[in-house]
Enzyme design. Structure first.
Site, PDB file in Angstrom:
ATOM      1  N   ASP A 258       0.723  -0.960  -0.021  1.00 19.33           N
ATOM      2  CA  ASP A 258      -0.146  -0.096  -0.156  1.00 19.33           C
ATOM      3  C   ASP A 258       0.871   1.204   0.049  1.00 19.33           C
ATOM      4  O   ASP A 258       0.422   2.372   0.171  1.00 19.33           O
ATOM      5  CB  ASP A 258      -1.053   0.119   1.240  1.00 19.33           C
ATOM      6  CG  ASP A 258       0.058  -0.159   2.497  1.00 19.33           C
ATOM      7  OD1 ASP A 258       1.238  -0.015   2.431  1.00 19.33           O
ATOM      8  OD2 ASP A 258      -0.703  -0.559   3.501  1.00 19.33           O
TER       9      ASP A 258
ATOM     10  N   GLU B 293      -0.284  -8.960  -1.037  1.00 22.55           N
ATOM     11  CA  GLU B 293      -0.712  -8.328   0.126  1.00 22.55           C
ATOM     12  C   GLU B 293      -2.248  -7.618  -0.022  1.00 22.55           C
ATOM     13  O   GLU B 293      -2.255  -6.270   0.184  1.00 22.55           O
ATOM     14  CB  GLU B 293       0.202  -7.509   0.812  1.00 22.55           C
ATOM     15  CG  GLU B 293      -0.017  -7.297   2.436  1.00 22.55           C
ATOM     16  CD  GLU B 293       0.869  -6.144   3.095  1.00 22.55           C
ATOM     17  OE1 GLU B 293       0.748  -5.006   2.919  1.00 22.55           O
ATOM     18  OE2 GLU B 293       1.741  -6.930   3.880  1.00 22.55           O
TER      19      GLU B 293
ATOM     20  N   GLU C  86      -2.111   4.911   3.108  1.00 24.01           N
ATOM     21  CA  GLU C  86      -2.028   3.772   2.781  1.00 24.01           C
ATOM     22  C   GLU C  86      -3.201   3.072   2.570  1.00 24.01           C
ATOM     23  O   GLU C  86      -3.487   2.107   1.504  1.00 24.01           O
ATOM     24  CB  GLU C  86      -1.392   2.914   3.821  1.00 24.01           C
ATOM     25  CG  GLU C  86       0.268   3.058   3.739  1.00 24.01           C
ATOM     26  CD  GLU C  86       0.532   4.434   4.616  1.00 24.01           C
ATOM     27  OE1 GLU C  86      -0.354   5.028   5.044  1.00 24.01           O
ATOM     28  OE2 GLU C  86       1.882   4.698   4.731  1.00 24.01           O
TER      29      GLU C  86
ATOM     30  N   HIS D 195       7.054   5.276  12.568  1.00 26.82           N
ATOM     31  CA  HIS D 195       7.264   6.032  11.339  1.00 26.82           C
ATOM     32  C   HIS D 195       6.070   6.821  10.496  1.00 26.82           C
ATOM     33  O   HIS D 195       5.950   7.560   9.676  1.00 26.82           O
ATOM     34  CB  HIS D 195       7.858   5.210  10.312  1.00 26.82           C
ATOM     35  CG  HIS D 195       6.943   4.265   9.652  1.00 26.82           C
ATOM     36  ND1 HIS D 195       6.515   4.395   8.603  1.00 26.82           N
ATOM     37  CD2 HIS D 195       7.157   3.005   9.941  1.00 26.82           C
ATOM     38  CE1 HIS D 195       5.596   3.299   8.226  1.00 26.82           C
ATOM     39  NE2 HIS D 195       6.130   2.435   9.001  1.00 26.82           N
TER      40      HIS D 195
ATOM     41  N   ARG E  23       3.096   8.321   8.882  1.00 30.45           N
ATOM     42  CA  ARG E  23       2.486   9.950   8.642  1.00 30.45           C
ATOM     43  C   ARG E  23       1.473  10.333   9.738  1.00 30.45           C
ATOM     44  O   ARG E  23       1.828  11.605   9.980  1.00 30.45           O
ATOM     45  CB  ARG E  23       2.187  10.139   7.100  1.00 30.45           C
ATOM     46  CG  ARG E  23       3.120  10.441   6.072  1.00 30.45           C
ATOM     47  CD  ARG E  23       2.566  10.680   4.726  1.00 30.45           C
ATOM     48  NE  ARG E  23       3.533  11.084   3.988  1.00 30.45           N
ATOM     49  CZ  ARG E  23       4.751  10.624   3.291  1.00 30.45           C
ATOM     50  NH1 ARG E  23       4.875   9.563   3.693  1.00 30.45           N
ATOM     51  NH2 ARG E  23       5.369  11.591   2.474  1.00 30.45           N
TER      52      ARG E  23
ATOM     53  N   HIS F 251      13.943   5.415  12.058  1.00 28.91           N
ATOM     54  CA  HIS F 251      13.509   5.365  10.810  1.00 28.91           C
ATOM     55  C   HIS F 251      14.356   6.565  10.246  1.00 28.91           C
ATOM     56  O   HIS F 251      14.601   7.429  10.836  1.00 28.91           O
ATOM     57  CB  HIS F 251      11.981   5.755  10.575  1.00 28.91           C
ATOM     58  CG  HIS F 251      11.686   5.753   9.224  1.00 28.91           C
ATOM     59  ND1 HIS F 251      11.787   6.597   8.201  1.00 28.91           N
ATOM     60  CD2 HIS F 251      10.823   4.639   8.526  1.00 28.91           C
ATOM     61  CE1 HIS F 251      11.046   6.255   7.070  1.00 28.91           C
ATOM     62  NE2 HIS F 251      10.470   5.302   7.164  1.00 28.91           N
TER      63      HIS F 251
HETATM   64  C1  UD1 Z   1       6.825   5.071   3.423  1.00 26.72           C
HETATM   65  C2  UD1 Z   1       5.658   4.351   2.760  1.00 26.72           C
HETATM   66  C3  UD1 Z   1       4.740   4.084   4.144  1.00 26.72           C
HETATM   67  C4  UD1 Z   1       5.497   2.754   4.566  1.00 26.72           C
HETATM   68  C5  UD1 Z   1       7.088   3.284   4.989  1.00 26.72           C
HETATM   69  C6  UD1 Z   1       8.038   1.961   5.450  1.00 26.72           C
HETATM   70  C7  UD1 Z   1       4.243   5.811   1.265  1.00 26.72           C
HETATM   71  C8  UD1 Z   1       3.301   7.236   1.078  1.00 26.72           C
HETATM   72  N1  UD1 Z   1       4.678   5.667   2.642  1.00 26.72           N
HETATM   73  O1  UD1 Z   1       6.687   6.096   4.304  1.00 26.72           O
HETATM   74  O2  UD1 Z   1       3.588   3.327   3.465  1.00 26.72           O
HETATM   75  O3  UD1 Z   1       5.068   2.055   5.719  1.00 26.72           O
HETATM   76  O4  UD1 Z   1       7.587   4.023   3.713  1.00 26.72           O
HETATM   77  O5  UD1 Z   1       9.019   2.620   6.103  1.00 26.72           O
HETATM   78  O6  UD1 Z   1       4.516   5.268   0.472  1.00 26.72           O
HETATM   79  N2  UD1 Z   1      14.249   8.694   4.104  1.00 26.72           N
HETATM   80  C9  UD1 Z   1      15.709   8.519   3.738  1.00 26.72           C
HETATM   81  N3  UD1 Z   1      16.234   7.311   3.191  1.00 26.72           N
HETATM   82  C10 UD1 Z   1      15.577   6.240   3.353  1.00 26.72           C
HETATM   83  C11 UD1 Z   1      13.932   6.353   3.694  1.00 26.72           C
HETATM   84  C12 UD1 Z   1      13.517   7.593   3.922  1.00 26.72           C
HETATM   85  O7  UD1 Z   1      16.427   9.754   3.776  1.00 26.72           O
HETATM   86  O8  UD1 Z   1      15.947   5.199   2.902  1.00 26.72           O
HETATM   87  C13 UD1 Z   1      13.688   9.877   4.428  1.00 26.72           C
HETATM   88  C14 UD1 Z   1      13.623  10.947   3.320  1.00 26.72           C
HETATM   89  O9  UD1 Z   1      13.820  12.220   4.060  1.00 26.72           O
HETATM   90  C15 UD1 Z   1      12.223  10.922   3.114  1.00 26.72           C
HETATM   91  C16 UD1 Z   1      11.651  10.626   4.334  1.00 26.72           C
HETATM   92  O10 UD1 Z   1      12.303   9.623   5.006  1.00 26.72           O
HETATM   93  O11 UD1 Z   1      11.683  12.060   2.538  1.00 26.72           O
HETATM   94  C17 UD1 Z   1      10.129   9.767   4.350  1.00 26.72           C
HETATM   95  O12 UD1 Z   1      10.258   8.676   3.143  1.00 26.72           O
HETATM   96  P1  UD1 Z   1       8.900   8.468   2.410  1.00 26.72           P
HETATM   97  O13 UD1 Z   1       9.096   7.331   1.659  1.00 26.72           O
HETATM   98  O14 UD1 Z   1       8.506   9.697   1.604  1.00 26.72           O
HETATM   99  O15 UD1 Z   1       7.801   8.092   3.720  1.00 26.72           O
HETATM  100  P2  UD1 Z   1       7.837   7.004   4.901  1.00 26.72           P
HETATM  101  O16 UD1 Z   1       7.383   7.614   5.913  1.00 26.72           O
HETATM  102  O17 UD1 Z   1       9.349   6.294   4.859  1.00 26.72           O
HETATM  103  N1  UDP Z   2      12.714  -3.574   9.885  1.00 28.76           N
HETATM  104  C1  UDP Z   2      13.914  -3.551   9.503  1.00 28.76           C
HETATM  105  N2  UDP Z   2      15.016  -2.694  10.263  1.00 28.76           N
HETATM  106  C2  UDP Z   2      14.643  -1.915  11.133  1.00 28.76           C
HETATM  107  C3  UDP Z   2      13.247  -1.957  11.500  1.00 28.76           C
HETATM  108  C4  UDP Z   2      12.308  -2.472  10.817  1.00 28.76           C
HETATM  109  O1  UDP Z   2      14.490  -4.561   8.899  1.00 28.76           O
HETATM  110  O2  UDP Z   2      15.456  -1.323  12.004  1.00 28.76           O
HETATM  111  C5  UDP Z   2      11.810  -4.326   9.352  1.00 28.76           C
HETATM  112  C6  UDP Z   2      10.733  -5.224   9.991  1.00 28.76           C
HETATM  113  O3  UDP Z   2      11.203  -6.517  10.637  1.00 28.76           O
HETATM  114  C7  UDP Z   2       9.586  -5.232   9.179  1.00 28.76           C
HETATM  115  C8  UDP Z   2       9.528  -4.094   8.246  1.00 28.76           C
HETATM  116  O4  UDP Z   2      11.202  -3.541   8.371  1.00 28.76           O
HETATM  117  O5  UDP Z   2       9.470  -6.355   8.188  1.00 28.76           O
HETATM  118  C9  UDP Z   2       8.705  -2.930   8.589  1.00 28.76           C
HETATM  119  O6  UDP Z   2       8.988  -1.682   7.881  1.00 28.76           O
HETATM  120  P1  UDP Z   2       8.281  -0.254   8.381  1.00 28.76           P
HETATM  121  O7  UDP Z   2       8.086  -0.408   9.693  1.00 28.76           O
HETATM  122  O8  UDP Z   2       9.168   0.818   7.772  1.00 28.76           O
HETATM  123  O9  UDP Z   2       7.157  -0.244   7.266  1.00 28.76           O
HETATM  124  P2  UDP Z   2       5.439  -0.923   7.572  1.00 28.76           P
HETATM  125  O10 UDP Z   2       5.813  -2.183   7.656  1.00 28.76           O
HETATM  126  O11 UDP Z   2       5.059  -0.111   8.531  1.00 28.76           O
HETATM  127  O12 UDP Z   2       5.078  -0.538   5.833  1.00 28.76           O
END
Ligand code: UD1
Ligand code: UDP
Length: 381
Positions: free
Chosen positions: A96, A118, A132, A209, A211, A242
């Site tokens: 999602d 999923e 999501e 994490h 939003r 995160h």
């Molecule tokens: C995203 C997904 C969310 C998922 C989550 C898993 C959307 C809208 N959101 O949210 O559904 O649960 O990932 O973690 O698709 N960033 C980095 N490096 C990384 C990752 C993130 O720098 O490897 C930082 C950046 O500043 C970025 C911010 O994190 O702007 C947010 O990342 P983003 O993918 O937009 O949203 P998540 O909250 O990670």
């Molecule tokens: N996870 C990981 N390292 C971390 C935190 C989480 O590998 O430091 C894994 C966790 O086991 C799970 C997935 O990341 O499988 C969950 O990711 P996240 O919570 O970012 O996203 P969501 O599942 O809420 O979309």
């Protein structure tokens, strides 16, 4: 040979897609072309490295502070160019995230069948989780094949008018990934974690994490964790933070200088699952962690008002507690001090999968393209 393109962009999609990539690569029928959007960068690469996935295409879309619209448009633009050059027979999207829905839309516009892994999770609240819940509903409208992890998710799809013959209950591939990883008990790169894991100290593992929790809710979490750290000196709180700076700025200041709080960078999946396996309890707003922890018999307190994953709540291992500071403190305290309550929640249950979801997924894709037939469904919750 049929070309099948898994498309993913974030950490959880990569973890849940990895068993499918591996099974597609093993199938004699398929040429598996891995495309990543790079919605996440470090957190995505970390997973691909662990599972030995080398993407064929990388759209590299991440921008710091990216908006939802930017993720959507940059993904669709990138795939537009890619599909013009090489058009797969089907794309596979997971879950999602905005990567997932944007990829589904781009494929749909090109008449390429979309396989949704999923499928069918619903919280019933369009604004939570945001975006999501909307993303997964949009993808359900345009997917050709819906791979539901549980019978509950199948029921959700049927209620929305999806044809029963287009749904297969596979179990969640996160359990395939977990089972393939956790037993390896991989070493921690951070020596503080290695020392802690073997010390016998009780660990409260925390992730956040979402939003809709950014801002006040995350500041509540930070204050609650600081109070728990002071009240429970025998406990160590581990928070793999995160990468999102918005999350860090909200939660971490309250934890500064607490001797029994360990804040780390995102852990590689092997290290995270090992930490999960030695943790006493889990406090999270993550979707994937809600699915993994019950499998390891770990009580999970979920800092959300609702969940699209009701199976473990029904099984008694997950409790929804919201994001109120007092409630977080009192629910953690109750689990630490009320042994009966802890024992009731610490049951190992597997409502999300049996480790064979990727095999069912690939069989269903074989049926979709006319080279095989689906296999027996997951018989879980
Ligand atoms: C995203 C997904 C969310 C998922 C989550 C898993 C959307 C809208 N959101 O949210 O559904 O649960 O990932 O973690 O698709 N960033 C980095 N490096 C990384 C990752 C993130 O720098 O490897 C930082 C950046 O500043 C970025 C911010 O994190 O702007 C947010 O990342 P983003 O993918 O937009 O949203 P998540 O909250 O990670
Ligand atoms: N996870 C990981 N390292 C971390 C935190 C989480 O590998 O430091 C894994 C966790 O086991 C799970 C997935 O990341 O499988 C969950 O990711 P996240 O919570 O970012 O996203 P969501 O599942 O809420 O979309």
């Amino acid at each position: 040979m049929h070309s099948i393109m898994p498309i993913f962009g974030t950490r959880p999609e990569a973890i849940k897609m990895a068993p499918i990539v591996s099974a597609l690569q093993e199938s004699a029928h398929f040429d598996c072309i891995v495309t990543v959007t790079g919605q996440h960068r470090e957190m995505l690469d970390q997973v691909n490295e662990l599972f030995g996935i080398v993407p064929d295409h990388d759209l590299n879309i991440l921008r710091q502070g990216q908006t939802l619209s930017a993720i959507m448009t940059r993904t669709i633009d990138g795939l537009e160019t890619l599909f013009a050059g090489s058009r797969p027979d089907a794309v596979v999207v997971q879950g999602d995230t905005t990567t997932s829905t944007a990829a589904a839309i781009a494929a749909f516009y090109h008449g390429i069948p979309v396989v949704h892994v999923e499928a069918g999770l619903r919280s019933g609240d369009l604004l939570s989780p945001f975006p999501e819940e909307a993303n997964r509903k949009i993808t359900s409208q345009i997917a050709r094949l819906h791979l539901a992890p549980t019978s509950t998710s199948r029921e959700n799809l049927l209620r929305e008018g999806v044809s029963p013959e287009d749904i297969v209950v596979t179990g969640n591939t996160v359990i395939d990934a977990l089972l393939a990883t956790v037993d390896k008990q991989l070493p921690f790169t951070d020596p503080r974690l290695e020392e802690l894991a073997t010390s016998g100290r009780r660990i409260l593992l925390v992730t956040t994490h979402r939003r809709e929790n950014q801002g006040d809710a995350m500041r509540n979490m930070g204050r609650a964790l600081a109070r728990i750290a002071d009240a429970e000196p025998e406990l160590t709180i581990v928070l793999p933070a995160h990468k999102n700076p918005v999350v860090r700025e909200a939660v971490l200041p309250a934890l500064d200088g607490k001797p029994n709080v360990l804040v780390t960078e995102p852990l590689a999946y092997g290290e995270f699952t090992r930490l999960l396996s030695v943790a006493h309890l889990v406090l999270t707003d993550s979707g994937g962690v809600q699915e993994e922890a019950p499998s390891l018999g770990k009580p999970v307190l979920v800092m959300r008002e609702n969940t699209e994953r009701p199976e473990a709540v029904d099984a008694g291992t997950v409790l929804l507690i919201g994001t109120d500071e007092e409630r977080i403190v009192s629910e953690v305290s109750r689990l630490i001090h009320d042994q009966g309550h802890f024992a009731a929640m610490a049951n190992a249950v597997n409502p999300y999968g049996d480790g064979k979801a990727a095999a069912r997924t690939v069989a269903a894709i074989e049926e979709l393209v006319g080279v095989g037939s689906r296999i027996g469904e997951f018989d879980g919750a």
